[in-house]
Design a protein around this motif. Structure first.
Motif, PDB file in Angstrom:
ATOM      1  N   ILE A   1       6.775  62.210  45.965  1.00  0.00           N
ATOM      2  CA  ILE A   1       7.042  63.566  44.995  1.00  0.00           C
ATOM      3  C   ILE A   1       5.353  63.815  44.501  1.00  0.00           C
ATOM      4  CG2 ILE A   1       9.488  62.530  44.468  1.00  0.00           C
ATOM      5  CD1 ILE A   1       8.110  62.035  42.071  1.00  0.00           C
TER       6      ILE A   1
ATOM      7  N   ARG B   1       3.650  58.280  53.411  1.00  0.00           N
ATOM      8  CA  ARG B   1       5.271  58.259  53.503  1.00  0.00           C
ATOM      9  C   ARG B   1       4.897  60.128  52.837  1.00  0.00           C
ATOM     10  NH1 ARG B   1       8.353  56.324  48.586  1.00  0.00           N
ATOM     11  NH2 ARG B   1      10.415  57.770  47.898  1.00  0.00           N
TER      12      ARG B   1
ATOM     13  N   ILE C   1       2.780  71.011  34.543  1.00  0.00           N
ATOM     14  CA  ILE C   1       4.381  71.665  35.196  1.00  0.00           C
ATOM     15  C   ILE C   1       4.367  71.974  36.018  1.00  0.00           C
ATOM     16  CG2 ILE C   1       6.042  73.569  33.894  1.00  0.00           C
ATOM     17  CD1 ILE C   1       4.715  72.834  31.070  1.00  0.00           C
ATOM     18  N   GLY C   2       3.358  73.046  36.386  1.00  0.00           N
ATOM     19  CA  GLY C   2       3.141  72.834  37.917  1.00  0.00           C
ATOM     20  C   GLY C   2       2.710  74.534  38.189  1.00  0.00           C
ATOM     21  N   TYR C   3       2.112  75.617  37.088  1.00  0.00           N
ATOM     22  CA  TYR C   3       1.874  76.647  37.738  1.00  0.00           C
ATOM     23  C   TYR C   3       0.411  76.452  37.893  1.00  0.00           C
ATOM     24  CZ  TYR C   3       5.279  78.476  34.277  1.00  0.00           C
ATOM     25  OH  TYR C   3       6.880  77.661  34.207  1.00  0.00           O
TER      26      TYR C   3
ATOM     27  N   ASP D   1       7.900  62.090  51.985  1.00  0.00           N
ATOM     28  CA  ASP D   1       8.369  62.511  51.276  1.00  0.00           C
ATOM     29  C   ASP D   1       8.393  62.011  49.321  1.00  0.00           C
ATOM     30  OD1 ASP D   1       8.873  59.745  52.022  1.00  0.00           O
ATOM     31  OD2 ASP D   1      11.272  59.711  51.681  1.00  0.00           O
TER      32      ASP D   1
ATOM     33  N   ASP E   1       5.046  48.087  46.090  1.00  0.00           N
ATOM     34  CA  ASP E   1       6.545  47.965  45.430  1.00  0.00           C
ATOM     35  C   ASP E   1       6.837  47.731  43.723  1.00  0.00           C
ATOM     36  OD1 ASP E   1       9.380  47.666  44.978  1.00  0.00           O
ATOM     37  OD2 ASP E   1      10.154  46.790  46.675  1.00  0.00           O
ATOM     38  N   VAL E   2       7.742  48.866  43.601  1.00  0.00           N
ATOM     39  CA  VAL E   2       7.490  48.994  41.896  1.00  0.00           C
ATOM     40  C   VAL E   2       8.024  47.499  41.271  1.00  0.00           C
ATOM     41  CG1 VAL E   2      10.144  50.216  41.960  1.00  0.00           C
ATOM     42  CG2 VAL E   2       8.176  50.989  39.862  1.00  0.00           C
ATOM     43  N   VAL E   3       9.149  46.725  41.962  1.00  0.00           N
ATOM     44  CA  VAL E   3       9.547  45.437  41.507  1.00  0.00           C
ATOM     45  C   VAL E   3       8.767  44.441  40.882  1.00  0.00           C
ATOM     46  CG1 VAL E   3      10.103  44.136  43.737  1.00  0.00           C
ATOM     47  CG2 VAL E   3      11.780  43.859  41.539  1.00  0.00           C
TER      48      VAL E   3
ATOM     49  N   LEU F   1      11.220  49.195  35.515  1.00  0.00           N
ATOM     50  CA  LEU F   1      10.905  50.143  34.349  1.00  0.00           C
ATOM     51  C   LEU F   1      10.733  49.974  32.776  1.00  0.00           C
ATOM     52  CD1 LEU F   1      12.277  53.167  34.496  1.00  0.00           C
ATOM     53  CD2 LEU F   1      14.518  52.123  32.529  1.00  0.00           C
TER      54      LEU F   1
END
Lengths: 227, 240
Positions: B235, B231, B35-37, B233, B177-179, B202
């Motif tokens: 996530i 990259r 979660i990030g804690y 940016d 590439d996710v494709v 997906l």
């Protein structure tokens, strides 16, 4: 006057801390004390202007939540609790919105674009935008371009927010933006999501990119300032 | 799994597992970290929600995961792509560098199935957003742990051949590439681990993951990868 200021501060604190109502046991140091639910009710009963309750109570609290989230001092769970407290307070204000005694800052139509089923990031944006005093119309996930266009037809004053979590579904933003701009050139569009960048926003003709939910709020508020 | 590494396609090169929730041994601390804690403790209500949802998780359906090994005769590694017969993965140079020295390839997939996602959706629709979010996070963590479980199984299965494992790489990351997700699953049997892939890449159920791992005597696992990537940016970027 002092009582007004005090109760508005308490409402803001309940939002910041995610204190929904008296019955909610969290946070522990506010146990057995009134939450956003009771305090907003009491503020109304005291005759405080509903717009003031919204702006100086609920929105003030949510603004702090956005700042803390952006600084990574709090995380998604705290935002969810703050949004729950916000919703509890807003329930009491709904009749005043209906009678125009209180007004939203504007309307945001929000959705995850066609082909993408991711929901949580978009929901967070919706919660923070609502907490900033905006009405949010959430179209859900896997939303076709024509559904965004139809939603803007119903509420032409809206700003549109598009979300995507994959580089592939991100490409569907391009068509959605094109269709929206063709039908409603004046409509402002903001995009966001993990793979999205400011360069991509420019490339597809969106008006803005938000790296996080508070960024979406900043953009929306800037559109109000423009007007 | 006793076949020699020079084997060509055999039944033994494809394995699927059913992993029970208790085998994954998810801890509240692992969920808090996701979660990030970090090193800080989560607030009491979040901890309570995690405990409650871990109990829900314990009663969930088993998770499905599996792998297929493509032996050296089936794979050719290039600096920016991997050729597997008619299928070419255009992975880019970051993954190309990571797979340097590999001679074989394993395709990994794991899914939490639709059960947890559906339970999370119901919780959110009932106004229990925090519980729903925590359950969603638990499902993500369990898929990650399934992939780690697969790596352990792979390492055990190939250790006698003198093979080592590279890092794990997934479509959509490190410039891949996710494709190409659809190409990835074209090398696995239909409905592998219950996963289907949309044209966008997906995976459905949403709580699914896929990855490839390079194998071979000279395969190398690097401690840290983000510094190789340009990259800024991303996530999941972590510059330590």
């Amino acid at each position: 006057m002092k009582e007004t200021s005090s109760i508005l501060q308490s409402i803001a604190q309940c939002i910041e801390r995610g204190k929904v109502n008296r019955a909610s046991p969290y946070p522990p140091d506010l146990r057995d004390r009134d939450g956003a639910d009771e305090l907003v009710r009491r503020a109304i009963d005291l005759g405080i202007d509903p717009q003031e309750i919204l702006t100086d109570g609920l929105m003030t609290g949510m603004k702090v939540v956005g700042e803390e989230f952006r600084a990574k001092r709090i995380f998604v769970p705290e935002v969810l609790m703050a949004a729950k407290a916000m919703t509890a307070g807003m329930e009491h204000l709904r009749p005043f919105f209906a009678s125009s005694q209180a007004t939203h800052r504007g309307v945001m139509i929000l959705g995850t674009v066609l082909g993408d089923l991711h929901d949580i990031g978009k929901r967070l944006v919706g919660m923070m935008v609502e907490g900033a005093g905006w009405e949010v119309i959430d179209l859900g996930t896997d939303v076709a371009p024509e559904d965004f266009v139809a939603a803007v037809e119903r509420r032409p004053e809206s700003v549109v927010g598009l979300s995507a979590l994959l580089t592939t579904t991100m490409m569907n933003m391009k068509e959605t933006v094109a269709r929206l701009k063709e039908a409603h050139p004046e409509t402002k569009i903001i995009i966001g999501g993990a793979p999205v960048t400011v360069a991509f926003a420019h490339e597809i003709g969106a008006d803005a990119y938000a790296p996080d939910p508070p960024g979406a709020v900043d953009f929306l508020n800037s559109t109000v300032a423009e007007i | 799994m006793t076949a020699h590494p020079d084997m060509h396609e055999t039944e033994s090169s494809v394995r699927e597992f059913s992993v029970s929730p208790e085998r994954l041994r998810l801890t509240p601390e692992a969920i808090e970290r996701r979660i990030g804690y970090g090193d800080e403790s989560a607030p009491d209500n979040v901890r309570a929600a995690i405990e409650e949802m871990l109990a829900v998780f314990d009663s969930a359906d088993p998770f499905r995961c599996g792998f297929r090994i493509l032996d050296p005769g089936q794979v050719a590694f290039h600096p920016d792509r991997i050729v597997c017969g008619k299928v070419i993965f255009r992975t880019g140079s970051i993954i190309g560098r990571g797979l340097k020295g590999c001679s074989a390839l394993a395709l990994l997939a794991a899914s939490a199935g639709p059960d947890l996602s559906e339970r999370g959706r119901v919780l959110i629709s009932e106004g229990r957003e925090l519980a729903g979010y925590v359950l969603d996070t638990i499902a993500s963590e369990c898929v990650e742990q399934c992939l780690e479980h697969l790596e352990s199984e792979l390492a055990a299965a190939t250790a006698s051949w003198g093979w080592r494992l590279s890092n794990r790489y997934s479509p959509g990351y490190c410039g891949w590439d996710v494709v190409e997700q659809a190409k990835f699953f074209s090398l696995l049997h239909e409905n592998f681990c219950g996963i289907t892939v949309r044209s966008s890449g997906l995976m459905v159920p949403l709580k699914s993951a896929s990855a490839l791992v390079g194998l071979g005597e000279n395969a190398e696992r690097k401690d840290y990868e983000c510094s190789l990537c340009d990259r800024e940016d991303c996530i999941i970027r972590n510059d330590g």
